[in-house]
Scaffold this motif. Structure first.
Motif, PDB file in Angstrom:
ATOM      1  N   ALA A  87       0.436  -1.370   0.292  1.00 29.25           N
ATOM      2  CA  ALA A  87      -0.078   0.137  -0.071  1.00 29.25           C
ATOM      3  C   ALA A  87       0.626   1.329   0.403  1.00 29.25           C
ATOM      4  O   ALA A  87       0.564   2.224  -0.410  1.00 29.25           O
ATOM      5  CB  ALA A  87      -0.985  -0.158   0.722  1.00 29.25           C
ATOM      6  N   ARG A  88       2.104   0.930   0.537  1.00 32.25           N
ATOM      7  CA  ARG A  88       2.941   3.152   1.133  1.00 32.25           C
ATOM      8  C   ARG A  88       3.334   2.233  -0.741  1.00 32.25           C
ATOM      9  O   ARG A  88       3.414   4.080  -0.888  1.00 32.25           O
ATOM     10  CB  ARG A  88       4.017   1.980   2.060  1.00 32.25           C
ATOM     11  CG  ARG A  88       3.439   1.970   3.725  1.00 32.25           C
ATOM     12  CD  ARG A  88       4.278   3.073   4.409  1.00 32.25           C
ATOM     13  NE  ARG A  88       5.746   1.548   4.022  1.00 32.25           N
ATOM     14  CZ  ARG A  88       4.781   0.268   4.911  1.00 32.25           C
ATOM     15  NH1 ARG A  88       4.257   0.494   5.667  1.00 32.25           N
ATOM     16  NH2 ARG A  88       6.104  -0.433   5.404  1.00 32.25           N
ATOM     17  N   GLU A  98       0.758   4.163  -3.030  1.00 26.67           N
ATOM     18  CA  GLU A  98       1.013   5.772  -2.576  1.00 26.67           C
ATOM     19  C   GLU A  98       1.875   6.144  -3.043  1.00 26.67           C
ATOM     20  O   GLU A  98       1.825   6.835  -3.424  1.00 26.67           O
ATOM     21  CB  GLU A  98       0.589   5.301  -0.896  1.00 26.67           C
ATOM     22  CG  GLU A  98      -1.414   4.724  -0.337  1.00 26.67           C
ATOM     23  CD  GLU A  98      -1.119   4.973   1.066  1.00 26.67           C
ATOM     24  OE1 GLU A  98       0.223   5.794   1.729  1.00 26.67           O
ATOM     25  OE2 GLU A  98      -1.788   3.945   1.541  1.00 26.67           O
ATOM     26  N   ALA A  99       3.453   5.638  -2.594  1.00 33.42           N
ATOM     27  CA  ALA A  99       4.073   6.267  -3.220  1.00 33.42           C
ATOM     28  C   ALA A  99       4.072   7.080  -4.668  1.00 33.42           C
ATOM     29  O   ALA A  99       4.709   8.477  -5.599  1.00 33.42           O
ATOM     30  CB  ALA A  99       5.617   5.973  -3.174  1.00 33.42           C
ATOM     31  N   VAL A 101       1.606   6.804  -6.565  1.00 33.25           N
ATOM     32  CA  VAL A 101       0.453   7.906  -7.316  1.00 33.25           C
ATOM     33  C   VAL A 101       0.991   9.228  -6.867  1.00 33.25           C
ATOM     34  O   VAL A 101      -0.010  10.171  -7.797  1.00 33.25           O
ATOM     35  CB  VAL A 101      -1.100   6.803  -6.361  1.00 33.25           C
ATOM     36  CG1 VAL A 101      -2.287   7.968  -6.476  1.00 33.25           C
ATOM     37  CG2 VAL A 101      -1.861   5.935  -6.402  1.00 33.25           C
ATOM     38  N   ALA A 102       1.269   8.978  -5.853  1.00 35.32           N
ATOM     39  CA  ALA A 102       1.363  10.613  -4.940  1.00 35.32           C
ATOM     40  C   ALA A 102       2.693  11.286  -6.834  1.00 35.32           C
ATOM     41  O   ALA A 102       2.827  12.361  -6.918  1.00 35.32           O
ATOM     42  CB  ALA A 102       2.776  10.168  -3.841  1.00 35.32           C
ATOM     43  N   TYR A 140      -3.563  -1.420  -9.615  1.00 38.74           N
ATOM     44  CA  TYR A 140      -2.904  -1.614  -8.415  1.00 38.74           C
ATOM     45  C   TYR A 140      -3.569  -3.090  -7.849  1.00 38.74           C
ATOM     46  O   TYR A 140      -2.457  -3.944  -7.208  1.00 38.74           O
ATOM     47  CB  TYR A 140      -4.288  -0.870  -7.479  1.00 38.74           C
ATOM     48  CG  TYR A 140      -3.996  -1.291  -6.161  1.00 38.74           C
ATOM     49  CD1 TYR A 140      -3.017  -0.754  -5.350  1.00 38.74           C
ATOM     50  CD2 TYR A 140      -5.213  -2.572  -5.035  1.00 38.74           C
ATOM     51  CE1 TYR A 140      -2.879  -0.960  -3.839  1.00 38.74           C
ATOM     52  CE2 TYR A 140      -4.863  -2.642  -3.300  1.00 38.74           C
ATOM     53  CZ  TYR A 140      -3.469  -2.206  -3.334  1.00 38.74           C
ATOM     54  OH  TYR A 140      -3.643  -2.231  -1.646  1.00 38.74           O
TER      55      TYR A 140
END
Length: 167
Positions: free
Chosen positions: A13-14, A17-18, A20-21, A57
């Protein structure tokens, strides 16, 4: 669920998220160019982005060193191409916003121009992604570029009192 599985899922997940950011803004801009919507009113582009990120994802663990941005871009382009094909036919016109810089282009022209010039995808890769001959990709890209560089001028207004010859 074991502690090891929970830790692995949290790490996944991390990582996502990185990704996507760092990538979502550029992918959204590409999707907005594809859909020819205004940057501040782009629901179709946001929907394309959401599907591309969800797909990325879902396949995150199976990337095995593959570039996740490339995978998301491929999905985004493929989904756009299929949507245009199903809704409007291969050469159809979709709703465009006159504020979009690519509103004058047909959907296929936008797709090829965005992949080639905005995303920097090679001609051979673009052709393979879209299932088109390389020559077709080259021709469409050239035509779209010419349209953007030399847009059609609006018809000049007629002078008051002049008559138009019947056709």
């Amino acid at each position: 669920m074991s502690d090891r599985q929970a830790a692995r899922q949290a790490h996944r997940a991390r990582e996502f998220e990185a990704f996507v950011a760092g990538a979502a803004g550029r992918l959204l801009h590409a999707a907005t160019l594809l859909t020819a919507e205004a940057p501040d009113a782009n629901p179709r582009a946001r929907r394309l982005l959401t599907h591309a990120l969800a797909h990325t994802y879902a396949h995150w663990d199976r990337l095995h060193g593959e570039d996740p941005y490339d995978r998301a871009r491929q999905f985004l382009a493929g989904r756009f191409a299929r949507a245009i094909w199903h809704q409007y036919g291969v050469f159809g016109r979709a709703r465009t916003d006159p504020r979009s810089p690519l509103a004058a282009l047909a959907p296929q022209e936008r797709l090829i121009l965005v992949l080639r010039l905005y995303e920097g995808v090679a001609e051979q890769q673009t052709a393979a992604l879209l299932g088109l001959p390389i020559e077709r990709v080259h021709t469409v890209c050239d035509r779209a570029t010419a349209t953007m560089l030399h847009p059609a001028r609006p018809a000049a207004p007629r002078a008051v009192g002049t008559k138009v010859a019947p056709s």
